[in-house]
Design a protein around this motif. Structure first.
Motif, mmCIF file in Angstrom:
data_model
loop_
_atom_site.group_PDB
_atom_site.id
_atom_site.type_symbol
_atom_site.label_atom_id
_atom_site.label_comp_id
_atom_site.label_asym_id
_atom_site.label_seq_id
_atom_site.Cartn_x
_atom_site.Cartn_y
_atom_site.Cartn_z
ATOM 1 N N VAL A 120 -14.435 45.188 39.405
ATOM 2 C CA VAL A 120 -13.506 46.045 38.365
ATOM 3 C C VAL A 120 -12.943 45.201 37.520
ATOM 4 O O VAL A 120 -11.462 44.752 38.060
ATOM 5 C CB VAL A 120 -13.176 47.165 39.390
ATOM 6 N N GLU A 121 -12.925 44.962 36.130
ATOM 7 C CA GLU A 121 -12.232 44.688 35.453
ATOM 8 C C GLU A 121 -12.049 45.859 34.255
ATOM 9 O O GLU A 121 -12.722 47.111 34.285
ATOM 10 C CB GLU A 121 -12.521 43.480 34.523
ATOM 11 N N VAL A 122 -10.863 45.882 33.120
ATOM 12 C CA VAL A 122 -10.223 46.584 32.866
ATOM 13 C C VAL A 122 -9.569 46.444 32.007
ATOM 14 O O VAL A 122 -8.941 45.204 31.849
ATOM 15 C CB VAL A 122 -9.635 47.789 33.789
ATOM 16 N N ILE A 123 -9.421 47.415 31.102
ATOM 17 C CA ILE A 123 -8.683 47.051 29.802
ATOM 18 C C ILE A 123 -7.654 48.610 29.394
ATOM 19 O O ILE A 123 -7.950 49.046 29.789
ATOM 20 C CB ILE A 123 -9.401 46.735 27.977
ATOM 21 N N ALA A 124 -6.548 47.964 29.066
ATOM 22 C CA ALA A 124 -6.112 49.275 29.193
ATOM 23 C C ALA A 124 -4.933 48.591 27.532
ATOM 24 O O ALA A 124 -4.927 47.494 26.852
ATOM 25 C CB ALA A 124 -4.872 49.376 29.961
ATOM 26 N N ALA A 125 -4.583 50.291 27.106
ATOM 27 C CA ALA A 125 -4.018 49.780 25.658
ATOM 28 C C ALA A 125 -2.706 50.510 25.427
ATOM 29 O O ALA A 125 -3.290 51.755 26.164
ATOM 30 C CB ALA A 125 -4.348 50.438 24.538
ATOM 31 N N LYS A 126 -1.765 50.758 24.618
ATOM 32 C CA LYS A 126 -0.352 51.806 25.067
ATOM 33 C C LYS A 126 -0.346 51.606 23.580
ATOM 34 O O LYS A 126 0.763 50.375 23.482
ATOM 35 C CB LYS A 126 0.482 51.932 26.200
ATOM 36 N N VAL A 127 0.618 52.406 23.621
ATOM 37 C CA VAL A 127 1.149 53.071 21.929
ATOM 38 C C VAL A 127 2.675 52.560 22.064
ATOM 39 O O VAL A 127 3.206 52.850 22.954
ATOM 40 C CB VAL A 127 0.777 54.326 21.433
#
Length: 128
Positions: A120-127
């Motif tokens: 499993v690969e993921v991309i995360a983003a946070k303001v």
């Protein structure tokens, strides 16, 4: 971040969103494909155990980046056996709860090591 599931197309067929709009002031984290190994490098025995280790590792990586599962915007999972889908999905649902990132699931003939059942690969983003 805004989840996009327009009424003009069919709703998602699973626990995901069609799209997520990430604002320009967000920082991004790209996580390489994770496999089901513990902190000592020991591989889980079956797809459920490997999946639990994968999601634990993803959570620990996110925490190290001061992020959480709710910051995931994209998940890509690779399974080598379609019969393993229910076990993987159960663990994924436990890990994500009600969070619905964009998702892609691929059935592939093999992963880089013959004992790996899921990656499993993921991309995360946070303001910021």
């Amino acid at each position: 971040m805004k989840k996009l599931n327009p009424d003009t197309i069919a709703p998602p067929v699973g626990a995901f969103s069609h799209a997520i709009d990430v604002p320009s002031n967000a920082r991004s984290l790209y996580v390489s494909g994770q496999i089901g190994v513990d902190s000592d490098g020991v591989l889980g025995k079956d797809v459920s155990n490997q999946s639990r280790l994968i999601w634990r590792n993803i959570q620990l990586i996110l925490e190290d980046a001061n992020m959480a599962m709710e910051d995931l915007v994209k998940v890509t999972a690779y399974l080598i056996n379609s019969a393993d889908l229910p076990a993987y999905s159960k663990v994924r649902t436990e890990a994500l709860g009600n969070h619905r990132p964009c998702s892609t699931l691929l059935m592939v003939p093999a992963l880089a090591h013959p004992d790996w059942k899921v990656e499993v690969e993921v991309i995360a983003a946070k303001v910021a």
